[in-house]
Design a protein around this motif. Structure first.
Motif, PDB file in Angstrom:
ATOM      1  N   GLU A 131      -7.827 -35.264 -51.888  1.00  0.00           N
ATOM      2  CA  GLU A 131      -8.758 -34.131 -52.241  1.00  0.00           C
ATOM      3  C   GLU A 131      -8.666 -33.014 -51.168  1.00  0.00           C
ATOM      4  O   GLU A 131      -8.628 -31.781 -51.323  1.00  0.00           O
ATOM      5  CB  GLU A 131     -10.082 -34.549 -52.491  1.00  0.00           C
ATOM      6  N   LEU A 132      -8.794 -33.491 -49.894  1.00  0.00           N
ATOM      7  CA  LEU A 132      -8.922 -32.576 -48.748  1.00  0.00           C
ATOM      8  C   LEU A 132      -7.403 -31.833 -48.668  1.00  0.00           C
ATOM      9  O   LEU A 132      -7.530 -30.686 -48.414  1.00  0.00           O
ATOM     10  CB  LEU A 132      -9.041 -33.625 -47.432  1.00  0.00           C
ATOM     11  N   VAL A 133      -6.522 -32.494 -48.997  1.00  0.00           N
ATOM     12  CA  VAL A 133      -5.041 -31.906 -48.866  1.00  0.00           C
ATOM     13  C   VAL A 133      -4.830 -31.084 -50.009  1.00  0.00           C
ATOM     14  O   VAL A 133      -4.528 -29.807 -49.862  1.00  0.00           O
ATOM     15  CB  VAL A 133      -3.966 -33.096 -48.924  1.00  0.00           C
ATOM     16  N   ALA A 153      -4.445 -26.953 -49.831  1.00  0.00           N
ATOM     17  CA  ALA A 153      -3.336 -26.210 -50.216  1.00  0.00           C
ATOM     18  C   ALA A 153      -3.865 -24.970 -51.084  1.00  0.00           C
ATOM     19  O   ALA A 153      -3.472 -24.077 -51.291  1.00  0.00           O
ATOM     20  CB  ALA A 153      -2.466 -27.196 -51.180  1.00  0.00           C
ATOM     21  N   ARG A 154      -4.852 -25.533 -51.990  1.00  0.00           N
ATOM     22  CA  ARG A 154      -5.639 -24.297 -52.682  1.00  0.00           C
ATOM     23  C   ARG A 154      -6.138 -23.117 -52.019  1.00  0.00           C
ATOM     24  O   ARG A 154      -5.819 -22.014 -52.173  1.00  0.00           O
ATOM     25  CB  ARG A 154      -6.742 -24.898 -53.631  1.00  0.00           C
ATOM     26  N   LEU A 155      -6.777 -23.333 -50.744  1.00  0.00           N
ATOM     27  CA  LEU A 155      -7.051 -22.360 -49.852  1.00  0.00           C
ATOM     28  C   LEU A 155      -6.125 -21.394 -49.329  1.00  0.00           C
ATOM     29  O   LEU A 155      -6.127 -20.143 -49.402  1.00  0.00           O
ATOM     30  CB  LEU A 155      -8.051 -23.051 -48.862  1.00  0.00           C
ATOM     31  N   GLU A 175      -4.827 -19.387 -52.231  1.00  0.00           N
ATOM     32  CA  GLU A 175      -5.913 -18.120 -52.257  1.00  0.00           C
ATOM     33  C   GLU A 175      -5.762 -16.915 -51.246  1.00  0.00           C
ATOM     34  O   GLU A 175      -5.801 -15.901 -51.558  1.00  0.00           O
ATOM     35  CB  GLU A 175      -7.307 -18.686 -52.442  1.00  0.00           C
ATOM     36  N   GLN A 176      -5.333 -17.555 -50.027  1.00  0.00           N
ATOM     37  CA  GLN A 176      -5.296 -16.637 -49.001  1.00  0.00           C
ATOM     38  C   GLN A 176      -4.045 -15.857 -49.101  1.00  0.00           C
ATOM     39  O   GLN A 176      -4.164 -14.895 -48.731  1.00  0.00           O
ATOM     40  CB  GLN A 176      -5.332 -17.255 -47.471  1.00  0.00           C
ATOM     41  N   ALA A 177      -2.992 -16.597 -49.590  1.00  0.00           N
ATOM     42  CA  ALA A 177      -1.668 -15.814 -49.501  1.00  0.00           C
ATOM     43  C   ALA A 177      -1.943 -14.822 -50.811  1.00  0.00           C
ATOM     44  O   ALA A 177      -1.623 -13.771 -50.715  1.00  0.00           O
ATOM     45  CB  ALA A 177      -0.563 -16.758 -49.909  1.00  0.00           C
ATOM     46  N   ASP A 178      -2.607 -15.278 -51.859  1.00  0.00           N
ATOM     47  CA  ASP A 178      -2.990 -14.291 -53.127  1.00  0.00           C
ATOM     48  C   ASP A 178      -3.599 -12.930 -52.387  1.00  0.00           C
ATOM     49  O   ASP A 178      -3.291 -12.029 -52.891  1.00  0.00           O
ATOM     50  CB  ASP A 178      -3.681 -14.850 -54.059  1.00  0.00           C
ATOM     51  N   LYS A 179      -4.725 -13.170 -51.610  1.00  0.00           N
ATOM     52  CA  LYS A 179      -5.418 -11.960 -51.129  1.00  0.00           C
ATOM     53  C   LYS A 179      -4.763 -11.035 -50.527  1.00  0.00           C
ATOM     54  O   LYS A 179      -4.891  -9.868 -50.561  1.00  0.00           O
ATOM     55  CB  LYS A 179      -6.490 -12.877 -50.264  1.00  0.00           C
TER      56      LYS A 179
END
Length: 173
Positions: free
Chosen positions: A64-66, A70-72, A75-79
């Motif tokens: 879950e942490l991994v 990865a989701r974070l 999201e940062q790349a999308d931003k």
């Protein structure tokens, strides 16, 4: 100082590292601490387990942490991609687009409304019924444009009648 080379009880190990005996028992059950090992082996295994947990590689929640990391990262790349698109002028805030479209629609509506009068002056041979048909078509186009919503952008335009169908409908009225 304790002799760490011999086995210890779960309660003693818990006291040594600052956790409860049930927590130690759970670590043994999960085979993080090898059953019957000496205190120094348990201490090394426990420290290794803590390092793995801190790195996000160990434990039941590690996946879950991994996944969250990865989701974070996505999201940062999308931003950043969106910020770059705004900088290049490829994106604009929705309220700006709404304002531009509203003004363009108002200007277009004013222009459309001049069509029947212009036709009446430039083509005197048109009957008042012909002008009425043109006025109806202009009103329909203006109303369709005014009722347009964001959801309509993806709508299929195959539902729109052909130009001659609109004229025939208007002429029949």
């Amino acid at each position: 100082m304790r002799d760490l080379s011999s086995p210890v009880t779960q309660a003693q190990f818990g006291d040594l590292v600052g956790i409860t005996q049930p927590a130690v028992s759970e670590l043994v059950r999960r085979k993080i601490l090898p059953d019957g090992a000496s205190a120094d082996e348990w201490l090394l295994a426990y420290c290794d387990h803590l390092r793995e947990m801190a790195a996000g590689r160990g434990g039941e929640g590690a996946g879950e942490l991994v996944a969250e990391r990865a989701r974070l990262a996505r999201e940062q790349a999308d931003k950043i991609a969106m910020q770059n698109a705004v900088t290049r002028g490829e994106l604009a805030p929705a309220y700006v687009l709404e304002e531009v479209l509203s003004r363009a629609g108002a200007r277009t509506a004013r222009l459309l409304e001049t069509i029947p009068g212009t036709l009446r002056r430039r083509l005197p041979q048109l009957s008042s019924d012909d002008i009425t048909v043109v006025t109806a078509i202009v009103a329909k186009a203006r109303n369709l444009a005014a009722a347009m919503r964001l959801a309509d952008v993806d709508a299929n335009d195959d539902d729109a009648p052909a130009d001659d169908t609109v004229i025939e409908e208007g002429a029949a009225e």
